[in-house]
Design a protein around this motif. Sequence first.
Motif, short mmCIF file in Angstrom:
data_model
loop_
_atom_site.label_atom_id
_atom_site.label_comp_id
_atom_site.label_asym_id
_atom_site.label_seq_id
_atom_site.Cartn_x
_atom_site.Cartn_y
_atom_site.Cartn_z
N VAL A 11 0.84 -1.20 0.00
CA VAL A 11 0.00 0.00 0.00
C VAL A 11 0.88 1.25 0.00
CG1 VAL A 11 -1.70 1.33 1.32
CG2 VAL A 11 -1.95 -1.15 1.10
N SER A 12 1.96 1.24 0.77
CA SER A 12 2.86 2.39 0.77
C SER A 12 3.52 2.58 -0.59
CB SER A 12 3.93 2.22 1.85
OG SER A 12 4.86 1.20 1.52
N GLY A 13 3.85 1.46 -1.26
CA GLY A 13 4.44 1.56 -2.60
C GLY A 13 3.47 2.12 -3.61
N LEU A 14 2.20 1.69 -3.53
CA LEU A 14 1.19 2.23 -4.45
C LEU A 14 0.97 3.72 -4.19
CD1 LEU A 14 -0.99 1.90 -6.59
CD2 LEU A 14 -2.56 1.13 -4.78
N ALA A 15 0.95 4.12 -2.92
CA ALA A 15 0.79 5.54 -2.60
C ALA A 15 1.96 6.36 -3.16
CB ALA A 15 0.69 5.72 -1.09
N ALA A 16 3.17 5.83 -3.03
CA ALA A 16 4.34 6.52 -3.58
C ALA A 16 4.22 6.67 -5.09
CB ALA A 16 5.62 5.76 -3.22
N ALA A 17 3.73 5.62 -5.76
CA ALA A 17 3.56 5.67 -7.21
C ALA A 17 2.51 6.71 -7.60
CB ALA A 17 3.17 4.29 -7.73
N VAL A 18 1.42 6.78 -6.85
CA VAL A 18 0.36 7.75 -7.15
C VAL A 18 0.91 9.18 -7.03
CG1 VAL A 18 -1.82 8.70 -6.32
CG2 VAL A 18 -1.53 6.22 -6.52
N VAL A 19 1.69 9.45 -5.98
CA VAL A 19 2.26 10.78 -5.81
C VAL A 19 3.18 11.14 -6.97
CG1 VAL A 19 3.82 12.18 -4.40
CG2 VAL A 19 2.09 10.77 -3.30
N ALA A 20 4.08 10.20 -7.32
CA ALA A 20 5.07 10.49 -8.36
C ALA A 20 4.42 10.64 -9.73
CB ALA A 20 6.12 9.39 -8.39
N VAL A 21 3.58 9.70 -10.10
CA VAL A 21 2.96 9.73 -11.42
C VAL A 21 1.97 10.89 -11.53
CG1 VAL A 21 1.45 8.48 -13.02
CG2 VAL A 21 3.29 7.27 -11.82
#
Length: 394
Positions: free
Chosen positions: A85-95
């Motif tokens: 979940v933390s990795g998906l959140a990081a991806a959402v912020v970056a993308v």
Amino acid sequence: MTAVVADSGLVATTWQRLRTGDLGVLPVAVVLVLIGLVFQLLNPHFLSSDNLVNLTQQSAATGVIALGVVLTLHVGQIDLSVGAVSGLAAAVVAVGSVQLGWPLWLSVLAAVAVGVLVGSIYAALHTRLAVPSFVFTLAGLLVVTGLQMRVLGPTGSVNLPFEWWLVRFCQTAFLAPATSWVIVALVVLGYAAGRATDRVRRLRVELPVAPLWQVVARVVALAAVLSVVVAYLGTNRGVGAVFALFVGLVALTDLLLRRTRWGRFVRAVGGDAEAARKAGVPVRRVFVSVFVACSTLAALGGVLAVGRLAAANQGSGAGDTNLTAIAAAVIGGTSLFGGRGSAWSALVGILVVQSISTGLTLLNLDQSARLVVTGLVLAVAVTIDALQRRARES
């Protein structure tokens, strides 16, 4: 006569806590000090102010994730997907902010909303369909990891500009010395007021209380520890803003667990969900709130991680993050059997894990050594937890 009864009751309570090992985070704090002394002997740079500042900065993101794990363990559940979940959140912020052109604040809100959504789905599966948390969070780990890869796209990596406020907050923002000392004063005063209020309430109903000198000694000890830490870190860059945010979240969670009806409900459900239901506790709502809080904190940890690294990739929130967060919660003293533990377990637990990692890195040992040592410490913590549970039951 009342004083004698109070002192005898205090002695009995203290002996009971010693016998069952219910001493909170104190034993882990002692272990943390011993780890620091051992690594200092092996490498004189370990306890340098520069290294300790870096250690606290590196602990914040995973520590926030571990705080969510502490909540799920309190109700006797587990979330195996917090890293994903933390990795998906990081991806959402970056993308969202780099590739789609969203305002950074909107990307952060979207990432946190992803955590709320995932936690809500978990809560529905557990409360409506009675699916074990081990099963649906393991499945969620796979699903969320796949979504993270899809969000990142074919490149698999997105970098954030270093001048963005999120990156500056997580990397180079530090509290002003005056701000640090004001926070220390507020914490000590708040702790003293809380202890005094508890003492007055217990005396009113003639319950045993600790001698006044013990209360004063605890307040003085807390003030001394915080002053030494702030002063020593201040010889370098000071207290990082991201670490201060993490400690603030821990303190807020501790306040909610100890001083609110919701906190009492969480402990009751963790102790015995069926008994809590018969006593009128809204068990379903407690589970919903805990799963949502856990995934939301995991997403927030991912936001802090992408700010710390100024990048998101397919390795963000990988298995190492997942295992580290869960290990930190357990090593910090939160029971795997539910109903016991403290929000401060996340803080001392992640500091233990990060200290082991940093110390072994300074000794030029690779990740394999860190995993072995962390695994052994985790095994010892779980064994102690099981022995304590057996002692309480007997």
